[in-house]
Design a protein around this motif. Structure first.
Motif, PDB file in Angstrom:
ATOM      1  N   LEU A  66     101.359   0.238 -10.851  1.00  0.00           N
ATOM      2  CA  LEU A  66     102.834   0.399 -10.801  1.00  0.00           C
ATOM      3  C   LEU A  66     103.574   1.434  -9.909  1.00  0.00           C
ATOM      4  O   LEU A  66     102.653   2.560  -9.768  1.00  0.00           O
ATOM      5  CB  LEU A  66     103.170   0.615 -12.359  1.00  0.00           C
ATOM      6  CG  LEU A  66     103.139  -0.725 -13.059  1.00  0.00           C
ATOM      7  CD1 LEU A  66     103.439  -0.379 -14.605  1.00  0.00           C
ATOM      8  CD2 LEU A  66     104.192  -1.647 -12.612  1.00  0.00           C
ATOM      9  N   PRO A  67     104.524   1.324  -9.375  1.00  0.00           N
ATOM     10  CA  PRO A  67     105.254   2.559  -8.733  1.00  0.00           C
ATOM     11  C   PRO A  67     105.699   3.484  -9.519  1.00  0.00           C
ATOM     12  O   PRO A  67     106.163   3.409 -10.628  1.00  0.00           O
ATOM     13  CB  PRO A  67     106.510   1.779  -7.847  1.00  0.00           C
ATOM     14  CG  PRO A  67     106.854   0.597  -8.662  1.00  0.00           C
ATOM     15  CD  PRO A  67     105.412   0.103  -9.445  1.00  0.00           C
ATOM     16  N   GLU A  68     105.758   4.939  -8.928  1.00  0.00           N
ATOM     17  CA  GLU A  68     106.349   5.897  -9.646  1.00  0.00           C
ATOM     18  C   GLU A  68     107.873   5.906  -9.639  1.00  0.00           C
ATOM     19  O   GLU A  68     108.519   6.679 -10.572  1.00  0.00           O
ATOM     20  CB  GLU A  68     106.084   7.447  -8.872  1.00  0.00           C
ATOM     21  CG  GLU A  68     104.555   7.605  -9.462  1.00  0.00           C
ATOM     22  CD  GLU A  68     104.056   7.570 -10.492  1.00  0.00           C
ATOM     23  OE1 GLU A  68     104.640   8.479 -11.102  1.00  0.00           O
ATOM     24  OE2 GLU A  68     102.833   6.831 -10.977  1.00  0.00           O
ATOM     25  N   GLU A 114     110.403 -12.377  -3.302  1.00  0.00           N
ATOM     26  CA  GLU A 114     109.489 -11.736  -2.139  1.00  0.00           C
ATOM     27  C   GLU A 114     109.290 -10.502  -2.218  1.00  0.00           C
ATOM     28  O   GLU A 114     110.406  -9.329  -2.506  1.00  0.00           O
ATOM     29  CB  GLU A 114     110.334 -12.238  -0.966  1.00  0.00           C
ATOM     30  CG  GLU A 114     110.111 -13.352  -0.554  1.00  0.00           C
ATOM     31  CD  GLU A 114     108.769 -14.178  -0.098  1.00  0.00           C
ATOM     32  OE1 GLU A 114     107.841 -13.550   0.485  1.00  0.00           O
ATOM     33  OE2 GLU A 114     108.596 -15.348  -0.655  1.00  0.00           O
ATOM     34  N   SER A 115     108.242  -9.864  -2.170  1.00  0.00           N
ATOM     35  CA  SER A 115     107.828  -8.319  -2.091  1.00  0.00           C
ATOM     36  C   SER A 115     106.705  -8.211  -1.249  1.00  0.00           C
ATOM     37  O   SER A 115     106.056  -9.080  -0.578  1.00  0.00           O
ATOM     38  CB  SER A 115     107.550  -7.924  -3.714  1.00  0.00           C
ATOM     39  OG  SER A 115     106.359  -8.588  -4.178  1.00  0.00           O
ATOM     40  N   VAL A 120     106.241 -13.300  -6.137  1.00  0.00           N
ATOM     41  CA  VAL A 120     106.152 -13.329  -7.702  1.00  0.00           C
ATOM     42  C   VAL A 120     107.293 -14.154  -8.325  1.00  0.00           C
ATOM     43  O   VAL A 120     108.585 -13.986  -8.064  1.00  0.00           O
ATOM     44  CB  VAL A 120     106.245 -11.879  -8.367  1.00  0.00           C
ATOM     45  CG1 VAL A 120     106.085 -12.050  -9.935  1.00  0.00           C
ATOM     46  CG2 VAL A 120     105.042 -10.959  -7.972  1.00  0.00           C
ATOM     47  N   ASP A 121     106.770 -15.111  -9.127  1.00  0.00           N
ATOM     48  CA  ASP A 121     107.910 -16.031  -9.997  1.00  0.00           C
ATOM     49  C   ASP A 121     108.281 -15.400 -11.270  1.00  0.00           C
ATOM     50  O   ASP A 121     107.607 -15.035 -11.863  1.00  0.00           O
ATOM     51  CB  ASP A 121     107.294 -17.407 -10.024  1.00  0.00           C
ATOM     52  CG  ASP A 121     107.133 -18.218  -8.741  1.00  0.00           C
ATOM     53  OD1 ASP A 121     107.958 -17.755  -7.623  1.00  0.00           O
ATOM     54  OD2 ASP A 121     106.387 -19.201  -8.564  1.00  0.00           O
ATOM     55  N   ARG A 164     103.849  -5.629  -6.250  1.00  0.00           N
ATOM     56  CA  ARG A 164     102.295  -5.570  -5.740  1.00  0.00           C
ATOM     57  C   ARG A 164     101.693  -5.354  -7.205  1.00  0.00           C
ATOM     58  O   ARG A 164     100.591  -5.796  -7.282  1.00  0.00           O
ATOM     59  CB  ARG A 164     102.158  -4.021  -4.968  1.00  0.00           C
ATOM     60  CG  ARG A 164     100.919  -3.721  -4.816  1.00  0.00           C
ATOM     61  CD  ARG A 164     100.699  -2.600  -3.932  1.00  0.00           C
ATOM     62  NE  ARG A 164     100.860  -3.139  -2.440  1.00  0.00           N
ATOM     63  CZ  ARG A 164     100.990  -2.429  -1.615  1.00  0.00           C
ATOM     64  NH1 ARG A 164     101.254  -1.142  -1.697  1.00  0.00           N
ATOM     65  NH2 ARG A 164     101.077  -2.951  -0.267  1.00  0.00           N
ATOM     66  N   ALA A 165     102.091  -4.662  -8.176  1.00  0.00           N
ATOM     67  CA  ALA A 165     101.361  -4.438  -9.331  1.00  0.00           C
ATOM     68  C   ALA A 165     101.219  -5.895 -10.054  1.00  0.00           C
ATOM     69  O   ALA A 165     100.193  -6.183 -10.807  1.00  0.00           O
ATOM     70  CB  ALA A 165     102.335  -3.543 -10.166  1.00  0.00           C
TER      71      ALA A 165
END
Length: 182
Positions: A66-68, A114-115, A120-121, A164-165
């Motif tokens: 996970l992002p910060e 989109e990432s 991710v759905d 991404r996570a």
């Protein structure tokens, strides 16, 4: 007999470098670590209910990736449960739970986001200003809740920051559009 004059200590000469006693230096590091630990213990923690499948090893992979921050200014804060995360402030935080019930086929709005690294759905539900995003086609499922206190000042576009996570959980199904249904 001449009295012995002790050599001047560095602290008696202006401009001389000060040397601390080795014992003081040895005590300073643990004391500093204690202050850091005490300060961290005072940091706000957000209560996030644990999901039924939170112990799934893939949830650990999600949480570690996970992002910060979400968006430009929602900083990650501590939570009280396994396989959870939060960004923002108590009472106004985006929360994430991994291991929620995997959704089956549904008529709930499904959006492909989109990432970086893929798509991710998400099943998207809005209820009285609270937005809930639940991954579709991934087991374990990940759920993100965005309260009105956050959406007042932010778009929910930061959901892409979680891609991404979430992609740590392999996709097994995808959203279908109305044109895909025969």
């Amino acid at each position: 007999m001449l009295d012995a004059v002790p050599p001047a200590s560095p602290s008696t000469h202006p401009g001389a470098p000060r040397r601390s006693h080795p014992l003081l230096r040895a005590l300073a590091v643990p004391a500093l670590l204690g202050v850091v630990a005490a300060t961290a213990a005072c940091a706000p923690r957000i209560g996030v209910p644990v999901a039924d499948d939170a112990q799934n090893p893939l949830c650990a992979d999600v949480v570690l990736a996970l992002p910060e921050t979400l968006g430009e200014d929602l900083a990650k804060v501590g939570t009280t449960s396994q396989a959870t995360a939060a960004w923002g402030e108590p009472g106004a935080a985006v929360t994430l739970r991994c291991g929620v019930e995997v959704p089956g086929p549904t008529t709930t709005a499904c959006q492909s986001v989109e990432s970086e690294g893929g798509t991710v759905d998400w099943l998207v539900v809005e209820d009285q200003g609270t937005w809930t995003f639940t991954t579709y086609g991934r087991d374990p499922a990940v759920q993100v809740v965005v309260p009105p206190a956050v959406t007042e000042g932010h778009s929910t576009a930061f959901i892409a920051d979680l891609g991404r996570a979430v992609m740590e959980v392999p996709q097994t199904r995808a959203c279908v559009g109305t044109t895909d249904v025969g």
